[in-house]
Design a protein around this motif. Structure first.
Motif, PDB file in Angstrom:
ATOM      1  N   ASP A  29       0.828  -1.203   0.000  1.00  0.00           N
ATOM      2  CA  ASP A  29       0.000   0.000   0.000  1.00  0.00           C
ATOM      3  C   ASP A  29       0.867   1.259   0.000  1.00  0.00           C
ATOM      4  O   ASP A  29       0.452   2.301  -0.515  1.00  0.00           O
ATOM      5  CB  ASP A  29      -0.919   0.013   1.228  1.00  0.00           C
ATOM      6  N   GLU A  30       2.063   1.138   0.556  1.00  0.00           N
ATOM      7  CA  GLU A  30       2.954   2.291   0.656  1.00  0.00           C
ATOM      8  C   GLU A  30       4.390   1.800   0.792  1.00  0.00           C
ATOM      9  O   GLU A  30       4.654   0.802   1.458  1.00  0.00           O
ATOM     10  CB  GLU A  30       2.555   3.115   1.887  1.00  0.00           C
ATOM     11  N   ILE A  31       5.314   2.505   0.127  1.00  0.00           N
ATOM     12  CA  ILE A  31       6.748   2.259   0.282  1.00  0.00           C
ATOM     13  C   ILE A  31       7.401   3.610   0.484  1.00  0.00           C
ATOM     14  O   ILE A  31       7.238   4.524  -0.327  1.00  0.00           O
ATOM     15  CB  ILE A  31       7.369   1.557  -0.938  1.00  0.00           C
ATOM     16  N   ASN A  32       8.155   3.737   1.572  1.00  0.00           N
ATOM     17  CA  ASN A  32       8.822   4.996   1.891  1.00  0.00           C
ATOM     18  C   ASN A  32      10.159   5.083   1.137  1.00  0.00           C
ATOM     19  O   ASN A  32      10.661   4.088   0.611  1.00  0.00           O
ATOM     20  CB  ASN A  32       9.061   5.078   3.403  1.00  0.00           C
ATOM     21  N   ASP A  33      10.756   6.277   1.100  1.00  0.00           N
ATOM     22  CA  ASP A  33      12.076   6.463   0.494  1.00  0.00           C
ATOM     23  C   ASP A  33      13.144   5.785   1.355  1.00  0.00           C
ATOM     24  O   ASP A  33      12.994   5.650   2.564  1.00  0.00           O
ATOM     25  CB  ASP A  33      12.408   7.951   0.372  1.00  0.00           C
TER      26      ASP A  33
END
Length: 117
Positions: free
Chosen positions: A80-84
C-alpha cells in the motif's frame, strides 16, 4: 695510462647512472600499473554499489513495488505504501502492518509489525 683510466671510469659511471635510471623507470611503471589496477577495482566496486542502490518505486493498480534501473521487478507491487530509502532501508506497508526492505530488495524485517520501528 691515467687519462684512459679516467675516461673509462667516466664512461662506467655514466653507464651506471643510465642503468639506475632505467631500473627506477621500470619500477615506477610497475607501481603505476598496480595503482591503475587498484583504481579500476575501486571504480568497479563503486559502480556495483551505485547499481545496487538504484531501486525505484513504481505503482500498478494502486499498489507499489520496487524495480531496478533495468526495469527488473525486485518487489512485486503488493504494498500500500513504500517509503524512500534512508540509511540503506525503507519501510513498506501492507494494510496496517509495516516491514523494512534493504537497497537490494530483500525484506529485512517482515511486514507483521503494526507500527514503524
Amino acid at each position: 695510462m691515467p687519462v684512459i683510466s679516467k675516461v673509462l671510469f667516466t664512461i662506467y659511471a655514466f653507464l651506471c647512472l643510465i642503468a639506475i635510471q632505467l631500473i627506477y623507470n621500470y619500477l615506477n611503471i610497475q607501481e603505476q600499473k598496480k595503482v591503475s589496477v587498484n583504481e579500476k577495482a575501486i571504480m568497479d566496486s563503486l559502480q556495483k554499489a551505485q547499481n545496487i542502490d538504484a531501486l525505484y518505486k513504481f505503482e500498478k493498480n494502486g499498489k507499489y513495488g520496487l524495480i531496478n534501473q533495468n526495469n527488473k521487478v525486485k518487489l512485486e507491487p503488493i504494498y500500500d505504501e513504500i517509503n524512500d530509502f534512508k540509511e540503506g532501508i525503507a519501510w513498506l506497508r501492507i494494510d496496517k502492518k509495516y516491514g523494512y526492505v534493504d537497497r537490494v530488495g530483500n525484506i529485512v524485517i517482515p511486514y507483521n509489525n503494526t507500527t514503524k520501528v
